[in-house]
Design an enzyme around this catalytic site. Structure first.
Site, mmCIF file in Angstrom:
data_model
loop_
_atom_site.group_PDB
_atom_site.id
_atom_site.type_symbol
_atom_site.label_atom_id
_atom_site.label_comp_id
_atom_site.label_asym_id
_atom_site.label_seq_id
_atom_site.Cartn_x
_atom_site.Cartn_y
_atom_site.Cartn_z
ATOM 1 N N LEU A 125 0.925 -0.904 -0.159
ATOM 2 C CA LEU A 125 -0.134 -0.234 0.065
ATOM 3 C C LEU A 125 0.879 1.137 0.149
ATOM 4 O O LEU A 125 1.072 1.179 0.608
ATOM 5 C CB LEU A 125 -0.799 0.019 0.959
ATOM 6 N N HIS A 229 5.582 2.352 11.932
ATOM 7 C CA HIS A 229 6.387 3.612 11.145
ATOM 8 C C HIS A 229 4.675 5.297 10.664
ATOM 9 O O HIS A 229 4.212 4.947 11.036
ATOM 10 C CB HIS A 229 6.756 3.965 9.583
#
Length: 343
Positions: A125, A229
């Site tokens: 993604l 992240h």
């Protein structure tokens, strides 16, 4: 118009341009022209029915049709680990005690496993930073669920998503520096890249086979276990709202969370429904509920994000919308609200 569709060979340049912006840590989307060409070909061959279940993977793009630009990618692997091992760590808790000292201690350890073997995977993604606005990211992620709902028998009972873990702009991963570095002797960015281009033998050859006590890792490494992240936080939130959860599985390189769920329990899959379309000269899209609308075609799967009013079994579409979806008057499309209903 933002159109979600199956990737085509002609998308190679656009997909490569995206990979250059993805950065380190998005393992399944390396900036390597040959690998990207192969990935696209594998998706096309999957749609054409040329591959075995172990080899199948679908790649989709989000196209800005106003400028014919690939703005994002997302993918689904049909069944991981059937040809090459798929590794992850499981965080396991054990309890040790000493009657003599009166000490009772809970200890967490990392165990290398292949528990996801045979499961389907949501992966790859990435949305161009210029398009990270509005509902584009949510649409790019969730449109895959309508494809899964339409062709449910292709996929496994369980689906998971391995999220990008914590690392800085230079590719320094606290988890890797405290663990993987000692066994592999190469930078995190190199290990991540090798995995992305399909070179995975070194993992089995060098990865520790015995449990690793988390308390022996650096404080920085312990802190990022099961985290993601900063750029992946929105993607995690999207999946969690659909019912995927963190169950103690993490990426072996950066410690990023692995989210999973039973496909039939995922909100967008459960709530998606079929409606018939009718052509209209014009349709007001200024209000209504944001919905993903997808055709029922396999190799020509397409989806749009449209504001829809009411819960009718008939959906009005303009000529442009019908052409984008490649549907005709009276055909059925699958529809689901972009966001869960608020209780």
């Amino acid at each position: 118009m933002m159109l979600f569709r199956a990737v085509q060979h002609s998308d190679l340049n656009g997909v490569q341009a995206l990979s250059e912006r993805a950065g380190i840590g998005l393992t399944s989307f390396p900036n390597n022209l040959a690998q990207l060409r192969s990935r696209i070909a594998r998706s096309v061959d999957t749609f054409d029915g040329k591959l075995t279940r172990a080899q199948q993977g679908f790649l989709f793009v989000l196209e800005d049709t106003s400028v014919n630009r690939v703005a994002g990618v997302s993918a689904i692997e049909v069944a991981v680990g059937l040809e090459e091992p798929f590794y992850n760590f499981r965080v396991q808790k054990t309890v040790r005690s000493s009657r003599e000292l009166g000490i009772y201690k809970s200890i967490e350890a990392l165990t290398l496993e292949q528990d996801q073997t045979g499961n389907s995977e949501l992966c790859t993604l990435f949305l161009d930073p210029e398009y990270q606005k509005g509902k584009n990211g949510t649409f790019l992620s969730k449109a895959r669920f309508l494809f899964i709902a339409a062709f449910r028998d292709i996929f496994s009972k369980i689906i998971f998503a391995e999220m990008r873990g914590v690392a800085d702009e230079q590719g320094n991963s606290p988890f890797w520096n405290s663990l993987g570095q000692h066994f592999f002797g190469i930078p995190f960015s190199q290990a991540d890249y090798l995995t992305g281009i399909g070179s995975k033998t070194f993992i089995a050859e060098l990865m520790p086979l015995h449990p690793i006590y988390i308390s022996l890792l650096s404080a920085e490494a312990q802190k990022v276990i099961g985290q993601v992240h900063e750029k992946t936080v929105p993607a995690r939130a999207i999946l969690e709202k659909e019912g995927l959860t963190y169950q103690g599985h993490i990426d072996i390189f950066d410690g990023g969370a692995l989210l999973q769920a039973e496909i039939d329990r995922i909100r967008a899959v459960k709530e998606s429904r079929l409606v018939s379309v009718s052509k209209a000269e014009s349709v007001t899209r200024d209000d209504g509920v944001a919905c993903i609308v997808a055709n029922q075609q396999f190799s020509e799967f397409r989806a749009l994000l449209l504001n829809v009013k009411g819960d009718s079994n008939e959906l009005l579409l303009t000529t442009a919308e019908m052409e984008a979806l490649q549907v005709s008057d009276g055909e059925q499309v699958r529809l689901v609200s972009l966001f869960p209903k608020e209780n």
